[in-house]
Design an enzyme around this catalytic site. Structure first.
Site, short mmCIF file in Angstrom:
data_model
loop_
_atom_site.label_atom_id
_atom_site.label_comp_id
_atom_site.label_asym_id
_atom_site.label_seq_id
_atom_site.Cartn_x
_atom_site.Cartn_y
_atom_site.Cartn_z
N GLU A 213 34.20 38.36 39.47
CA GLU A 213 35.35 38.15 38.83
C GLU A 213 35.72 39.81 38.25
O GLU A 213 34.99 40.65 38.44
CB GLU A 213 34.88 37.29 37.40
CG GLU A 213 35.03 35.92 37.50
CD GLU A 213 36.52 35.41 37.40
OE1 GLU A 213 37.42 36.25 37.39
OE2 GLU A 213 36.66 34.22 37.05
N ASN A 308 34.95 35.12 28.50
CA ASN A 308 35.22 34.66 29.84
C ASN A 308 36.32 36.02 30.46
O ASN A 308 35.86 37.10 30.29
CB ASN A 308 36.00 33.58 30.12
CG ASN A 308 36.02 33.16 31.59
OD1 ASN A 308 35.07 33.17 32.31
ND2 ASN A 308 37.35 32.68 32.25
N ASN A 360 41.56 32.16 30.63
CA ASN A 360 41.59 33.03 32.05
C ASN A 360 42.53 34.28 32.24
O ASN A 360 43.02 34.73 31.15
CB ASN A 360 41.64 32.12 33.20
CG ASN A 360 40.25 32.29 34.02
OD1 ASN A 360 39.51 33.25 34.04
ND2 ASN A 360 39.90 30.95 34.34
N ASP A 413 43.38 30.85 38.09
CA ASP A 413 42.28 31.66 37.59
C ASP A 413 42.72 32.98 37.23
O ASP A 413 43.48 33.06 36.19
CB ASP A 413 41.09 31.75 38.55
CG ASP A 413 39.81 32.06 38.04
OD1 ASP A 413 39.73 32.71 36.82
OD2 ASP A 413 38.73 31.44 38.56
#
Length: 519
Positions: A213, A308, A360, A413
């Site tokens: 990520e 996140n 996200n 995403d």
């Protein structure tokens, strides 16, 4: 086939005289000979009953009414209504079976046709009849047709120019697009589901991950920085030398994941990381071993399950979202209980969006008036009004609904933006990256990635013309991973026909940051 035409009354008389002069002698001789007897027999035996019945029946009334009412306005209209309804039924049934077999032998019409079309100058105003252009008719029927007020054409569609015509460089360009290489529109001519001729998708020589990520390009190091989420590690790959550094984060086991990493402006060895419930700072030097461990310093904590994705706005303020916990299958266990936060230069922490499930992708328009945002389970890309001076967002609305766009089998995403203002969105479960026009709210390109679960994207490399893509094997079976060995890889896409801009580092008051880290 060739077409014989009559334009007006004077042309009709000329045609009649010409037809009589050209055909009278040759046709009379042919008719007097073998053709006369065969025609008489064919007409008597085959055509008599069918033509008589047809003429007495439908043809008589149809032709009479049609001739009286329609012929004076349109010769063709009357001809079609009268002849097709009556004559053709009898003529084709009788004439085709007998008369044509005799008629076609020895009768040449090429010369006659050429003289007639030359006489009338090739005009095509009113259709009369057409025949085969072969020198001798061989099994072709003579039929009647209609052409009304037409001129010869080159079959080029109306209001268009042929491709490659001078002054028409965009002949094949779709409507409402600019030709390729037009300034400010470097990818306009690339259709969805296709790629430019030279586009390449290369897998970097780095380990595949359960979940990669947060890619971020480091200009000074010419390296791609990203996180190995479940290994709680940062990875830094130097594209020139191929060196690969890994920094494992030791927080005493408090966190289960690291989800984002952002450089801190003015401190080249300091990085802000989203580690579990905490925003922390860690020091990482190029002189450290390629496999290294560091203890991060916490500067901010959330009561949500964990952070996140995170990114800085054009002024260097950090925006970091949270998400709920995952169950043993990697599925989200709680919905609508997370948020999007902002950490400004003075380390003030504020909540801006509530009832988020998985915060996200983040991006800002180049004019600094729009903020783009993704809440993954909602399967939507949102747009907000953005106040750059105040660092405030408002007026949330949907920019792209995945289900309405036929993308219900995948999840949006991570996200970035290119120099043209188009968004590039990673599709988890979709093996692709989408290019979205935020003005139209539509997908304009799709780039296939050889990994099912695509997680995030960023621009980097020379002139920021390379799109770096992370992915993961999360939620994939061992069999799926074995069958798709590139799953979980990190990729570099080049020659996309567009590029990005340098990412923004966290611009914090360094003195306040040092105080916070010393606590």
């Amino acid at each position: 086939m060739n077409l014989l035409l009559v334009r007006d009354e004077s042309s009709r008389d000329s045609f009649r005289d010409l037809f009589r002069d050209l055909f009278r002698d040759s046709f009379r001789g042919s008719f007097r000979g073998s053709f006369r007897d065969s025609f008489r027999d064919s007409f008597r035996d085959l055509f008599r009953d069918s033509f008589r019945d047809s003429f007495r029946g439908s043809f008589r009334d149809s032709f009479r009414d049609s001739f009286r009412d329609s012929f004076r306005d349109s010769f063709i209209q009357g001809l079609i209504q009268g002849l097709i309804q009556g004559l053709i039924q009898g003529l084709i049934q009788g004439l085709i079976q007998g008369l044509i077999q005799e008629l076609i032998q020895g009768l040449s019409l090429r010369r006659s046709y050429s003289l007639v079309t030359s006489y009338f100058g090739g005009r095509q105003d009113i259709g009369f009849f057409f025949v085969s252009s072969d020198s001798v008719l061989r099994g072709h029927s003579v039929l009647f047709c209609e052409i009304s007020n037409t001129e010869p054409t080159d079959r080029t569609p109306a209001n268009t120019k042929p491709a490659n015509t001078p002054g028409n460089t965009s002949a094949n360009t779709p409507a409402n697009t600019k030709p390729a290489n037009t300034p400010g529109n470097t990818s306009a001519n690339t259709p969805a589901n296709t790629k430019p001729a030279n586009m390449k998708v290369d897998q970097l020589p780095v380990p595949c991950m359960l979940l990669g990520e947060g890619p971020h390009w480091l200009e000074d190091l010419q390296a791609i920085l990203y996180v190995d989420v479940f290994s709680k590690a940062l990875r830094r790959h130097f594209v020139g030398s191929g060196r690969h550094q890994v920094l494992t984060l030791d927080d005493g086991g408090l966190a289960e994941v690291v989800s984002a990493v952002i450089p801190i402006e003015g401190e080249p060895e300091l990085y802000l990381v989203a580690l579990g419930k905490n925003l922390s700072v860690v020091r990482w030097s190029t002189s450290d071993p390629d496999q290294h461990t560091a203890v991060p310093k916490v500067i901010q904590t959330t009561t949500d399950d964990h952070f996140n994705d995170a990114k800085c706005d054009p002024r260097g303020r950090l925006w970091a979202g949270t998400m709920g916990p995952l169950d043993e299958h990697g599925e989200l266990a709680e919905f609508n209980n997370s948020s999007l936060f902002k950490l400004d230069q003075d380390l003030n922490f504020s909540d801006w969006v509530k009832k988020v499930s998985i915060s996200n992708g983040l991006a800002w328009s180049h004019d600094r008036t729009k903020f783009y945002y993704i809440d993954s389970p909602a399967k939507c890309v949102y747009v907000f009004d953005y106040d750059d001076e105040a660092g405030a967002i408002s007026n949330q609305r949907v920019l792209l609904d995945y289900e309405s766009a036929g993308l219900e089998d995948q999840v949006p995403d991570g996200m970035t933006i290119d120099v043209d203002g188009n968004l590039w969105v990673a599709c988890f479960g979709g093996s692709q990256v989408l290019c979205v026009d935020p003005k139209a709210g539509k997908v304009i390109r799709k780039v296939t990635i050889p990994s099912k679960n695509v997680t995030s994207v960023c621009w980097g490399g020379a002139d920021y013309a390379t799109l770096y893509v992370t992915s993961g094997t999360l939620k994939m079976s061992k069999e799926e991973v074995a069958a798709n060995p590139s799953s979980g890889g990190t990729f570099a896409i080049s020659d996309l026909g567009t590029k990005g801009l340098p990412p923004v580092a966290f611009k914090v008051d360094l003195e306040k940051l040092r105080v916070k880290m010393a606590v």
